[in-house]
Design a protein around this motif. Structure first.
Motif, PDB file in Angstrom:
ATOM      1  N   SER A   5       0.835  -1.200   0.000  1.00  0.00           N
ATOM      2  CA  SER A   5       0.000   0.000   0.000  1.00  0.00           C
ATOM      3  C   SER A   5       0.875   1.258   0.000  1.00  0.00           C
ATOM      4  N   GLU A   6       2.015   1.197   0.701  1.00  0.00           N
ATOM      5  CA  GLU A   6       2.934   2.337   0.702  1.00  0.00           C
ATOM      6  C   GLU A   6       3.507   2.560  -0.686  1.00  0.00           C
ATOM      7  N   GLU A   7       3.829   1.442  -1.353  1.00  0.00           N
ATOM      8  CA  GLU A   7       4.386   1.480  -2.707  1.00  0.00           C
ATOM      9  C   GLU A   7       3.368   2.093  -3.670  1.00  0.00           C
ATOM     10  N   LYS A   8       2.104   1.729  -3.452  1.00  0.00           N
ATOM     11  CA  LYS A   8       0.999   2.197  -4.287  1.00  0.00           C
ATOM     12  C   LYS A   8       0.808   3.710  -4.115  1.00  0.00           C
ATOM     13  N   ASN A   9       0.994   4.179  -2.867  1.00  0.00           N
ATOM     14  CA  ASN A   9       0.790   5.594  -2.570  1.00  0.00           C
ATOM     15  C   ASN A   9       1.974   6.477  -2.926  1.00  0.00           C
ATOM     16  N   LEU A  10       3.111   5.865  -3.235  1.00  0.00           N
ATOM     17  CA  LEU A  10       4.323   6.634  -3.532  1.00  0.00           C
ATOM     18  C   LEU A  10       4.129   7.589  -4.726  1.00  0.00           C
ATOM     19  N   PRO A  11       3.632   7.130  -5.877  1.00  0.00           N
ATOM     20  CA  PRO A  11       3.414   8.065  -6.986  1.00  0.00           C
ATOM     21  C   PRO A  11       2.472   9.216  -6.614  1.00  0.00           C
ATOM     22  N   GLN A  12       1.474   8.902  -5.767  1.00  0.00           N
ATOM     23  CA  GLN A  12       0.539   9.930  -5.286  1.00  0.00           C
ATOM     24  C   GLN A  12       1.287  10.995  -4.486  1.00  0.00           C
ATOM     25  N   LYS A  13       2.185  10.525  -3.599  1.00  0.00           N
ATOM     26  CA  LYS A  13       2.970  11.439  -2.765  1.00  0.00           C
ATOM     27  C   LYS A  13       3.900  12.282  -3.634  1.00  0.00           C
ATOM     28  N   ILE A  14       4.530  11.626  -4.609  1.00  0.00           N
ATOM     29  CA  ILE A  14       5.454  12.350  -5.495  1.00  0.00           C
ATOM     30  C   ILE A  14       4.696  13.375  -6.341  1.00  0.00           C
ATOM     31  N   SER A  15       3.485  12.994  -6.770  1.00  0.00           N
ATOM     32  CA  SER A  15       2.693  13.939  -7.568  1.00  0.00           C
ATOM     33  C   SER A  15       2.387  15.203  -6.747  1.00  0.00           C
ATOM     34  N   GLU A  16       2.146  15.025  -5.437  1.00  0.00           N
ATOM     35  CA  GLU A  16       1.903  16.185  -4.553  1.00  0.00           C
ATOM     36  C   GLU A  16       3.169  17.020  -4.386  1.00  0.00           C
ATOM     37  N   ASP A  17       4.318  16.332  -4.346  1.00  0.00           N
ATOM     38  CA  ASP A  17       5.609  17.040  -4.261  1.00  0.00           C
ATOM     39  C   ASP A  17       5.853  17.851  -5.537  1.00  0.00           C
ATOM     40  N   ILE A  18       5.468  17.292  -6.682  1.00  0.00           N
ATOM     41  CA  ILE A  18       5.646  18.002  -7.968  1.00  0.00           C
ATOM     42  C   ILE A  18       4.747  19.244  -8.004  1.00  0.00           C
ATOM     43  N   ILE A  19       3.510  19.110  -7.500  1.00  0.00           N
ATOM     44  CA  ILE A  19       2.597  20.272  -7.429  1.00  0.00           C
ATOM     45  C   ILE A  19       3.216  21.361  -6.551  1.00  0.00           C
ATOM     46  N   ALA A  20       3.801  20.948  -5.409  1.00  0.00           N
ATOM     47  CA  ALA A  20       4.447  21.916  -4.500  1.00  0.00           C
ATOM     48  C   ALA A  20       5.589  22.635  -5.215  1.00  0.00           C
ATOM     49  N   LEU A  21       6.308  21.880  -6.036  1.00  0.00           N
ATOM     50  CA  LEU A  21       7.437  22.414  -6.817  1.00  0.00           C
ATOM     51  C   LEU A  21       6.941  23.429  -7.858  1.00  0.00           C
ATOM     52  N   ILE A  22       5.838  23.074  -8.522  1.00  0.00           N
ATOM     53  CA  ILE A  22       5.227  23.956  -9.539  1.00  0.00           C
ATOM     54  C   ILE A  22       4.835  25.290  -8.897  1.00  0.00           C
ATOM     55  N   LEU A  23       4.213  25.213  -7.706  1.00  0.00           N
ATOM     56  CA  LEU A  23       3.788  26.425  -6.995  1.00  0.00           C
ATOM     57  C   LEU A  23       4.991  27.231  -6.512  1.00  0.00           C
ATOM     58  N   GLU A  24       5.988  26.522  -6.002  1.00  0.00           N
ATOM     59  CA  GLU A  24       7.204  27.159  -5.487  1.00  0.00           C
ATOM     60  C   GLU A  24       7.927  27.941  -6.587  1.00  0.00           C
ATOM     61  N   GLU A  25       7.991  27.332  -7.773  1.00  0.00           N
ATOM     62  CA  GLU A  25       8.695  27.967  -8.894  1.00  0.00           C
ATOM     63  C   GLU A  25       7.771  28.887  -9.702  1.00  0.00           C
ATOM     64  N   ASN A  26       6.504  28.994  -9.256  1.00  0.00           N
ATOM     65  CA  ASN A  26       5.513  29.860  -9.905  1.00  0.00           C
ATOM     66  C   ASN A  26       5.406  29.576 -11.418  1.00  0.00           C
ATOM     67  N   LEU A  27       5.394  28.292 -11.768  1.00  0.00           N
ATOM     68  CA  LEU A  27       5.293  27.913 -13.181  1.00  0.00           C
ATOM     69  C   LEU A  27       3.881  28.211 -13.684  1.00  0.00           C
ATOM     70  N   GLN A  28       3.798  28.717 -14.906  1.00  0.00           N
ATOM     71  CA  GLN A  28       2.525  29.123 -15.500  1.00  0.00           C
ATOM     72  C   GLN A  28       2.091  28.139 -16.594  1.00  0.00           C
ATOM     73  N   PRO A  29       0.799  28.150 -16.982  1.00  0.00           N
ATOM     74  CA  PRO A  29       0.347  27.279 -18.081  1.00  0.00           C
ATOM     75  C   PRO A  29       1.245  27.424 -19.310  1.00  0.00           C
ATOM     76  N   GLY A  30       1.657  26.264 -19.834  1.00  0.00           N
ATOM     77  CA  GLY A  30       2.527  26.268 -21.024  1.00  0.00           C
ATOM     78  C   GLY A  30       4.006  26.165 -20.689  1.00  0.00           C
ATOM     79  N   ASP A  31       4.378  26.417 -19.414  1.00  0.00           N
ATOM     80  CA  ASP A  31       5.792  26.314 -19.013  1.00  0.00           C
ATOM     81  C   ASP A  31       6.214  24.843 -18.983  1.00  0.00           C
ATOM     82  N   LYS A  32       7.497  24.625 -19.309  1.00  0.00           N
ATOM     83  CA  LYS A  32       8.034  23.258 -19.338  1.00  0.00           C
ATOM     84  C   LYS A  32       8.602  22.872 -17.972  1.00  0.00           C
ATOM     85  N   LEU A  33       8.334  21.640 -17.562  1.00  0.00           N
ATOM     86  CA  LEU A  33       8.881  21.128 -16.300  1.00  0.00           C
ATOM     87  C   LEU A  33      10.271  20.550 -16.542  1.00  0.00           C
ATOM     88  N   SER A  34      11.051  20.443 -15.474  1.00  0.00           N
ATOM     89  CA  SER A  34      12.367  19.807 -15.580  1.00  0.00           C
ATOM     90  C   SER A  34      12.185  18.363 -16.034  1.00  0.00           C
TER      91      SER A  34
END
Length: 232
Positions: A5-34
């Motif tokens: 179950s932890e393994e299953k939730n890992l991508p979910q957790k990482i997806s939340e970390d990526i959202i935090a990163l997007i907000l932190e870097e103030n990325l806008q629609p159309g901007d490319k991610l690393s």
């Protein structure tokens, strides 16, 4: 079991970390991610987990994955195409009437907010779209997309963060109205769109509210006439 179950939730957790990163870097629609490698290092996660997280974000319309090009912030992050499930409402006539009721509740107030808060850039955009819709109507060309952009520009200039997220409700109704009225509201659309744009440009909220209300009244009258069979 717990490990699975932890393994299953890992991508979910990482997806939340990526959202935090997007907000932190103030990325806008159309901007490319690393790219995947850089994200793996930054988030201290395996590349396969990052890939799964990206797929989760794509399914939520937060990012758009373009093969061979990379991953970009979606044009309307988090907004799905049909958020309220209108596709599954079989009675389109009822849907048109009910959408119109909702537009009466929302749009006159949105226009008033736009008249209060629109800056020079907003006004220029609204006026330009008003001109484009008029030109398309006079040339008997399809104005639906530009009409949607006009109402979207008004919503964005309200400077309220929630209002543009309500726009899909309005947008999905415009093609239905154009289709139902057969584009017959040419002069009324030109006249009321111009009055809305002028009122916003003059920063007159009450005038903008009245103009939007009148715009919707014309739509309602036309739809009611079609319903009664007075028009073919």
């Amino acid at each position: 079991m717990h490990l699975l179950s932890e393994e299953k939730n890992l991508p979910q957790k990482i997806s939340e970390d990526i959202i935090a990163l997007i907000l932190e870097e103030n990325l806008q629609p159309g901007d490319k991610l690393s790219n995947e490698t850089i994200l793996s290092e930054r988030l201290n996660a395996g590349r396969s987990s990052v890939r799964k997280a990206m797929k989760l974000l794509a399914s939520r319309n937060i990012v758009t994955i373009r093969q061979g090009s990379g991953t970009y912030i979606a044009s309307s992050p988090g907004m799905v195409e049909d958020p309220l499930g209108f596709t599954f409402i079989g009675d389109k006539q009822k849907l048109i009437n009910d959408l119109l009721e909702v537009r009466f509740l929302l749009e006159p107030s949105i226009a008033a907010m736009a008249a209060t808060h629109a800056d020079k850039k907003d006004i220029k955009k609204i006026t330009a779209l008003c001109d484009e819709v008029e030109e398309l109507l006079r040339n008997h060309e399809d104005h639906t997309q530009k009409d949607i952009e006009f109402h979207t520009a008004i919503a964005l200039s309200s400077k309220n963060v929630v209002v543009p997220r309500l726009v899909p409700v309005i947008n999905s109704s415009i093609p239905l109205f154009v289709e139902t009225t057969g584009g017959a509201l040419q002069e009324e659309t030109i006249e009321t769109h111009r009055e809305i744009a002028d009122a916003i440009a003059a920063h007159e909220p009450l005038r903008a509210q009245d103009a939007m209300y009148l715009h919707l009244v014309y739509n309602r009258k036309r739809i009611q006439m079609i319903k009664k069979g007075d028009l073919i």
